[in-house]
Design a protein around this motif. Structure first.
Motif, short mmCIF file in Angstrom:
data_model
loop_
_atom_site.label_atom_id
_atom_site.label_comp_id
_atom_site.label_asym_id
_atom_site.label_seq_id
_atom_site.Cartn_x
_atom_site.Cartn_y
_atom_site.Cartn_z
N CYS A 244 0.84 -1.22 0.00
CA CYS A 244 0.00 0.00 0.00
C CYS A 244 0.86 1.25 0.00
O CYS A 244 0.60 2.23 -0.73
CB CYS A 244 -0.95 -0.02 1.20
N LEU A 245 1.89 1.21 0.87
CA LEU A 245 2.78 2.37 0.92
C LEU A 245 3.49 2.58 -0.42
O LEU A 245 3.69 3.72 -0.87
CB LEU A 245 3.80 2.18 2.05
N TRP A 246 3.90 1.50 -1.00
CA TRP A 246 4.59 1.63 -2.28
C TRP A 246 3.67 2.18 -3.37
O TRP A 246 4.09 3.03 -4.18
CB TRP A 246 5.12 0.26 -2.70
N VAL A 249 3.44 5.82 -2.81
CA VAL A 249 4.63 6.51 -3.33
C VAL A 249 4.54 6.66 -4.84
O VAL A 249 4.83 7.72 -5.41
CB VAL A 249 5.90 5.75 -2.92
N LEU A 250 4.16 5.61 -5.53
CA LEU A 250 4.03 5.67 -6.99
C LEU A 250 2.98 6.68 -7.41
O LEU A 250 3.14 7.40 -8.41
CB LEU A 250 3.68 4.28 -7.54
N TYR A 251 1.89 6.72 -6.64
CA TYR A 251 0.81 7.66 -6.98
C TYR A 251 1.30 9.10 -6.90
O TYR A 251 1.10 9.90 -7.82
CB TYR A 251 -0.37 7.42 -6.04
N TYR A 252 1.95 9.45 -5.77
CA TYR A 252 2.43 10.82 -5.61
C TYR A 252 3.54 11.15 -6.62
O TYR A 252 3.62 12.27 -7.17
CB TYR A 252 2.94 11.05 -4.19
N THR A 253 4.40 10.18 -6.87
CA THR A 253 5.48 10.41 -7.83
C THR A 253 4.92 10.65 -9.23
O THR A 253 5.36 11.54 -9.96
CB THR A 253 6.44 9.21 -7.85
N TYR A 254 3.91 9.86 -9.59
CA TYR A 254 3.29 10.03 -10.90
C TYR A 254 2.60 11.40 -11.01
O TYR A 254 2.69 12.09 -12.03
CB TYR A 254 2.27 8.92 -11.15
N ASN A 255 1.88 11.80 -9.93
CA ASN A 255 1.21 13.11 -9.96
C ASN A 255 2.21 14.24 -10.14
O ASN A 255 2.01 15.18 -10.92
CB ASN A 255 0.40 13.32 -8.68
N TYR A 256 3.31 14.16 -9.33
CA TYR A 256 4.29 15.25 -9.43
C TYR A 256 5.00 15.25 -10.78
O TYR A 256 5.30 16.31 -11.34
CB TYR A 256 5.32 15.13 -8.30
#
Length: 488
Positions: A244-246, A249-256
């Motif tokens: 879930c944490l990973w 992280v991928l979600y926020y990285t993709y958004n940014y």
């Protein structure tokens, strides 16, 4: 000849008058008695005095059957000078246009009506209210020469100190409008630069926050892994938490990263928009031959306004209005004929050519294209010698319909192992080092090939497009000059 008063002029005219024709001497000849006559007058008198002796019309001296005459050079020169000065004085006189005899001297000239009037006819302009605003000046003999060459209905009234010429109202107004457009462009450039700086700062802050969040999450994952090793019974639950944490992280990285890409695209769009604005303003400046021109001091990495040359474009190429983009077309376009146009190959040159310094040009190309650096003196009418890379005056990079790359010079074609991952090519011309380099742009960039040459003439950017069915096109994105800083 000094200016004479009326009495002296009459005395001089009497001295220069022939006693036979009573006109100013024309080719005077001196008789043995010292008196002078016109050459034609001497011939006519000899023709009418065949039976009686020839006598001087002034002193009545008899010279016998044979008459000796000499050319009076001094008197001839004085007579010619007097007639020349007298003609100039008559030409400078300005006569009234309203008088039917056209012999009355003019008193004033109206610039608006474009007529010269005597004292009687000028009263209506001075007394009637309808002629208010009609400027009256001293009589002008060159009124037609005082008209503006660009605006036939306007009279030159204002004096430009820079060109030392007179200009009309419309020329003065257009010059002011041009100055206002330049000032507006400078203000917009400053505002856009400030806006881009602010957006860049915001982007940097968001990237910093994203990096901090990723580092924190990585630490938490590391701690969770340690706990997972110590708690075998909770292995499944910890794995779920880590996944879930990973994903977070991928979600926020993709958004940014998406936001970063959007900002980058907006930045490039704004740069293209500004470039088109600068090109449009530069085109307006080139269309008019105004007397006042603006020059910007050259600084390090200063942008250059590189545009395509309409006089060299092939009939199978179409150039955009801002002179930055060219496209291959199927049907031939009717361009005016001139000796600079490519007629056998679909190619075009830049309107600006350079003889010194270091220049970098960035071009975006699609389809079947060729980007070249060529001498301005390249052949334009013969296919074998005007093709880029087919002569000793051009160096080119070719991208064919199969996606393969080649470099060409003087009919030598060399294949490159690299394959393009971008359609943006940077061309670097260095006169000091004698080098022409082609490379890709974006990221670190990749150097494709470099030619070692002797640049003995002015060089231009060249673009060739060879397949209309592949929508072949090319655009000039950036152009700037690298100024070398002198070593103290």
């Amino acid at each position: 000849m000094a200016k004479l008063d009326e009495k002296e002029r009459l005395q001089l005219e009497q001295f220069l008058t022939c006693p036979v024709c009573h006109d100013i001497f024309n080719e005077p000849r001196q008789l043995p008695c010292g008196h002078s006559l016109c050459l034609e007058c001497v011939k006519k008198m000899i023709a009418h005095t065949s039976d009686i002796p020839f006598r001087c019309p002034d002193c009545r001296a008899d010279f016998g059957p044979v008459i000796e005459v000499q050319n009076n050079y001094i008197l001839s020169g004085i007579a010619e000078e007097y007639k020349s000065k007298n003609n100039e004085a008559e030409e400078k006189n300005v006569y009234c246009d309203c008088c039917s005899d056209h012999t009355t001297l003019a008193f004033k000239t109206c610039l608006k009506c474009e007529v010269s009037m005597c004292q009687m006819h000028v009263r209506s302009h001075q007394e009637l209210p309808i002629y208010t605003g009609h400027p009256l000046v001293q009589p002008l003999s060159d009124l037609q020469e005082r008209k503006c060459p660009q605006h036939d209905d306007q009279v030159l009234r204002y004096y430009c100190r820079i060109t030392r010429k007179y200009i009309c109202n419309l020329c003065s107004l257009r010059t002011k409008q041009k100055d206002l457009a330049t000032q507006t462009c400078n203000v917009m450039k400053k505002q856009l630069t400030e806006y881009m700086d602010e957006q860049l700062k915001v982007l940097q802050e968001k990237l910093s926050q994203s990096t901090t969040s990723v580092n924190r999450l990585q630490e938490e994952i590391h701690q969770e892994r340690k706990r997972m090793n110590s708690l075998d019974s909770c292995f499944n639950s910890v794995t779920v938490v880590l996944l879930c944490l990973w994903f977070i992280v991928l979600y926020y990285t993709y958004n940014y990263s998406s936001e970063n890409q959007n900002l980058t695209n907006k930045l490039e769009s704004q740069e293209k928009h500004v470039q088109r604005m600068y090109s449009t303003i530069a085109e307006l400046k080139l269309d008019q031959d105004y007397s006042c021109r603006w020059q910007t001091p050259v600084q390090s990495h200063d942008e250059e306004n590189l545009m395509l040359d309409l006089d060299s474009v092939s009939p199978y190429l179409k150039v955009s209005e801002d002179l930055q983009t060219v496209q291959r077309v199927k049907n031939k376009i009717e361009y005016p004929n001139n000796r600079y146009r490519f007629t056998e190959v679909p190619q075009v040159l830049s309107s600006q050519c350079f003889t010194s310094g270091t220049h970098i040009w960035e071009v975006e190309a699609n389809g079947y294209w060729e980007i070249a650096v060529t001498f301005k003196s390249i052949q334009r009418k013969i296919k074998e010698t005007s093709s880029f890379g087919g002569n000793a005056k051009s160096w080119s990079l070719l991208h064919n319909d199969e996606g393969k790359l080649y470099v060409l010079h003087n009919k030598e074609k060399t294949a490159l192992a690299e394959s393009l991952k971008t359609n943006r090519i940077a061309v670097t011309v260095n006169f000091v080092k004698g080098a022409i380099a082609f490379s890709t742009t974006g990221g670190k960039g990749t150097k494709l090939h470099e030619f070692k040459v002797q640049l003995t003439e002015s060089v231009c950017l060249g673009i060739g497009l060879y397949r209309a069915d592949l929508s072949s096109s090319a655009s000039i994105l950036k152009a700037f000059r690298v100024k070398e800083t002198p070593v103290s």
